[in-house]
Design an enzyme around this catalytic site. Structure first.
Site, short mmCIF file in Angstrom:
data_model
loop_
_atom_site.label_atom_id
_atom_site.label_comp_id
_atom_site.label_asym_id
_atom_site.label_seq_id
_atom_site.Cartn_x
_atom_site.Cartn_y
_atom_site.Cartn_z
N LYS A 181 -12.12 -9.84 -4.70
CA LYS A 181 -10.68 -9.62 -4.75
C LYS A 181 -10.14 -10.25 -6.04
O LYS A 181 -10.88 -10.49 -6.99
CB LYS A 181 -10.03 -10.22 -3.50
CG LYS A 181 -10.28 -9.39 -2.23
CD LYS A 181 -9.49 -8.10 -2.28
CE LYS A 181 -9.51 -7.33 -0.99
NZ LYS A 181 -8.68 -6.12 -1.05
N ASP A 200 -6.92 -8.45 3.60
CA ASP A 200 -6.03 -9.23 2.74
C ASP A 200 -5.46 -10.46 3.44
O ASP A 200 -4.91 -11.35 2.78
CB ASP A 200 -4.88 -8.36 2.24
CG ASP A 200 -5.32 -7.40 1.15
OD1 ASP A 200 -6.26 -7.74 0.42
OD2 ASP A 200 -4.72 -6.31 1.04
N SER A 223 0.83 -1.21 0.00
CA SER A 223 0.00 0.00 0.00
C SER A 223 0.86 1.26 0.00
O SER A 223 0.60 2.22 -0.74
CB SER A 223 -0.91 0.01 1.24
OG SER A 223 -1.82 -1.04 1.21
N SER A 226 -13.80 0.81 2.26
CA SER A 226 -12.79 0.56 1.23
C SER A 226 -11.76 1.68 1.21
O SER A 226 -12.07 2.83 0.86
CB SER A 226 -13.44 0.47 -0.16
OG SER A 226 -12.44 0.44 -1.17
N ARG A 247 -2.43 -14.49 -3.04
CA ARG A 247 -2.66 -14.80 -1.62
C ARG A 247 -3.21 -16.21 -1.41
O ARG A 247 -2.91 -16.85 -0.41
CB ARG A 247 -3.56 -13.74 -0.99
CG ARG A 247 -2.92 -12.37 -1.04
CD ARG A 247 -3.48 -11.41 -0.01
NE ARG A 247 -3.04 -10.05 -0.30
CZ ARG A 247 -1.85 -9.55 0.02
NH1 ARG A 247 -0.97 -10.30 0.65
NH2 ARG A 247 -1.54 -8.31 -0.29
N GLY A 306 -5.44 -4.23 -8.55
CA GLY A 306 -6.63 -3.43 -8.30
C GLY A 306 -6.31 -2.11 -7.64
O GLY A 306 -6.94 -1.09 -7.93
N ARG A 345 1.53 4.16 -3.13
CA ARG A 345 1.25 5.56 -2.86
C ARG A 345 2.51 6.41 -2.94
O ARG A 345 2.47 7.56 -3.39
CB ARG A 345 0.56 5.70 -1.49
CG ARG A 345 -0.89 5.20 -1.51
CD ARG A 345 -1.40 4.92 -0.10
NE ARG A 345 -2.81 4.58 -0.06
CZ ARG A 345 -3.30 3.38 -0.34
NH1 ARG A 345 -2.48 2.39 -0.69
NH2 ARG A 345 -4.61 3.14 -0.27
N ARG A 383 -12.18 -15.07 -2.87
CA ARG A 383 -11.27 -15.72 -1.92
C ARG A 383 -12.01 -16.61 -0.92
O ARG A 383 -11.41 -17.53 -0.36
CB ARG A 383 -10.42 -14.67 -1.19
CG ARG A 383 -9.35 -14.09 -2.10
CD ARG A 383 -8.50 -13.04 -1.42
NE ARG A 383 -7.40 -12.64 -2.29
CZ ARG A 383 -6.70 -11.54 -2.15
NH1 ARG A 383 -6.98 -10.69 -1.16
NH2 ARG A 383 -5.72 -11.25 -2.98
#
Length: 447
Positions: A349, A322, A29, A174, A400, A101, A33, A353
């Site tokens: 996802k 996650d 993440s 989200s 994952r 995503g 960014r 999942r």
């Protein structure tokens, strides 16, 4: 379009205790960014510890295509010379998001308030993921979309400059949607507000403030004043807690294990898995907690411990969305009946999942009941899994799922076989090598 990797089937079974030290890749993440915000800043930012998986490299390629200068030095440091807020350029070709995503939704936010047109494409897995939850607020701000059926990729969007500031209440928790709206607000005159009733990861807010944005958080409202000027920063990316989660569970379930995971991000919006595992009786000790660039970081020592079933508190879901696949694996080795719900988002996802892990664990001999928002799992009280008996777990192009079932195989009497472990490279290119260094014995199979 993104060329699919050749399938790489993998087999893994119990090989004794896991011991040693691990440094996990940089947090995904924060890596995404840091490239985006540095690409919008004035000056040259330096980034150390960037996750160099395919998802983050897709973000780097997209920011380059829109004018940022991004270079990796031989010592592993990345240098990013930004274009300034409002300075994104028209890309000459479609932006290939691969499997990411996060890249897609956040970059859609950036483009929304720039006078450019961009086409987003992705691999087969990403192209199945709905983008409506981002399209809706960005359309309110003035962006125009032409999407594939079901609001999916490939998708072309035309940004509007100046865009219209909005106040938007998130219909579902989200961080990606929140971030997309805030990023669109960066180049929008006035104040853009996002209301979130359930807290989600707050890396965008922390980092935007660090880069100089006028951003405020008051209760459930996050507001950003547009037409900002971001200033270049030096960034040290801490270790990804989602990647660390695989080793937390592996060390917890494999008898005799003692693993220390270095430099793990401990942001309170990301530590749900640690909280859940501790409720189950896991031995997880945080050592040397410290502050790095406004984020809490620690070393985690995890030793094998008998796990007990729990009903996972639903309020933990946003802080470990996650990590649910590997939590399901921990539950498979616990004593008793674990109920892990509150995770509707897992249905959309990289794969579904919930269904994927129900099928995978079932194939390995675990009794599982599937719910709309999670799983109930009958644990084996520390006993090894029986293995998959020559059948191969379907990873469904989901990194994952592949890593979670590799962890399950580390305490299996007979091998757990996975049909394709190639997607692991999207987030954790060194996962297999790290498993071997700790004492596991993964084996590549013929495709």
């Amino acid at each position: 379009m993104h060329a699919p990797l050749s399938p790489r089937p993998l087999s893994i079974a119990a090989a004794g205790p896991l011991k040693g030290e691990v440094t996990v890749p940089g947090d995904k993440s924060i890596s995404h960014r840091s490239l985006m915000f540095a690409g919008l800043a004035i000056g040259t930012s330096r980034i150390r510890g960037l996750l160099e998986g395919e998802d983050v490299l897709a973000t780097a390629a997209a920011m380059r295509a829109m004018g940022a200068t991004i270079e990796r030095r031989e010592d592993g440091e990345w240098r990013v010379a930004g274009v300034g807020v409002g300075g994104l350029l028209q890309p000459n070709t479609a932006l290939d998001m691969g499997n990411s995503g996060t890249s897609t939704r956040l970059l859609m936010g950036l483009v929304a308030s720039h006078p450019i047109t961009a086409t987003f494409t992705g691999d087969a897995s990403l192209s199945k993921r709905p983008m409506a939850r981002v399209i809706e607020p960005l359309s309110r701000m003035g962006a125009d979309f032409t999407a594939s059926p079901g609001d999916r990729l490939p998708l072309t969007m035309r940004g509007l400059c100046p865009a219209v500031p909005i106040e938007y209440e998130l219909p579902v928790a989200s961080a990606q949607v929140k971030s997309a709206v805030l990023l669109a607000g960066l180049n929008t005159p006035g104040i853009t507000r996002v209301i979130e009733r359930v807290p989600t990861r707050d890396h965008s807010e922390r980092m935007l403030r660090g880069f100089g944005a006028d951003l405020n958080v008051e209760g459930e409202v996050v507001s950003i004043r547009g037409e900002a000027e971001l200033r270049a920063q030096d960034i040290d990316v801490p270790g990804d807690p989602s990647s660390a989660g695989f080793w937390m569970v592996a060390a917890s379930i494999v008898p005799g294990s003692d693993v220390t995971i270095r430099n793990v991000l401990m942001n309170p919006t990301r530590t749900g898995l640690i909280a859940a595992l501790r409720l189950m009786g896991a031995s997880i000790e945080a050592l040397g907690t410290r502050d790095v660039g406004g984020e809490a970081v620690a070393d985690l020592r995890v030793r094998h411990a008998p796990l007990s079933a729990i009903e996972v508190p639903p309020d933990l879901a946003p802080s470990m969305i996650d990590e649910y696949p590997v939590l399901f694996v921990a539950a498979a080795f616990a004593k008793g009946h674990t109920v892990a719900r509150g995770a509707h988002e897992l249905r959309v996802k990289e794969s579904d999942r919930i269904a994927a892990m129900a099928a995978a664990l079932g194939l390995a001999g675990v009794r599982v009941e599937e719910h709309e928002d999670g799983l109930s799992i009958e644990g084996r009280d520390g006993e090894p899994l029986v293995g998959t008996g020559g059948a191969r777990v379907a990873s469904l192009l989901d990194h994952r799922i592949a890593m979670a079932m590799a962890v399950a195989g580390m305490h299996a009497a007979r091998p757990v076989a996975i049909d394709d472990a190639a997607p692991i490279a999207t987030s954790y290119p060194g996962f297999i090598a790290t498993a071997q260094a700790l004492g596991a014995q993964p084996t590549w199979l013929d495709a």
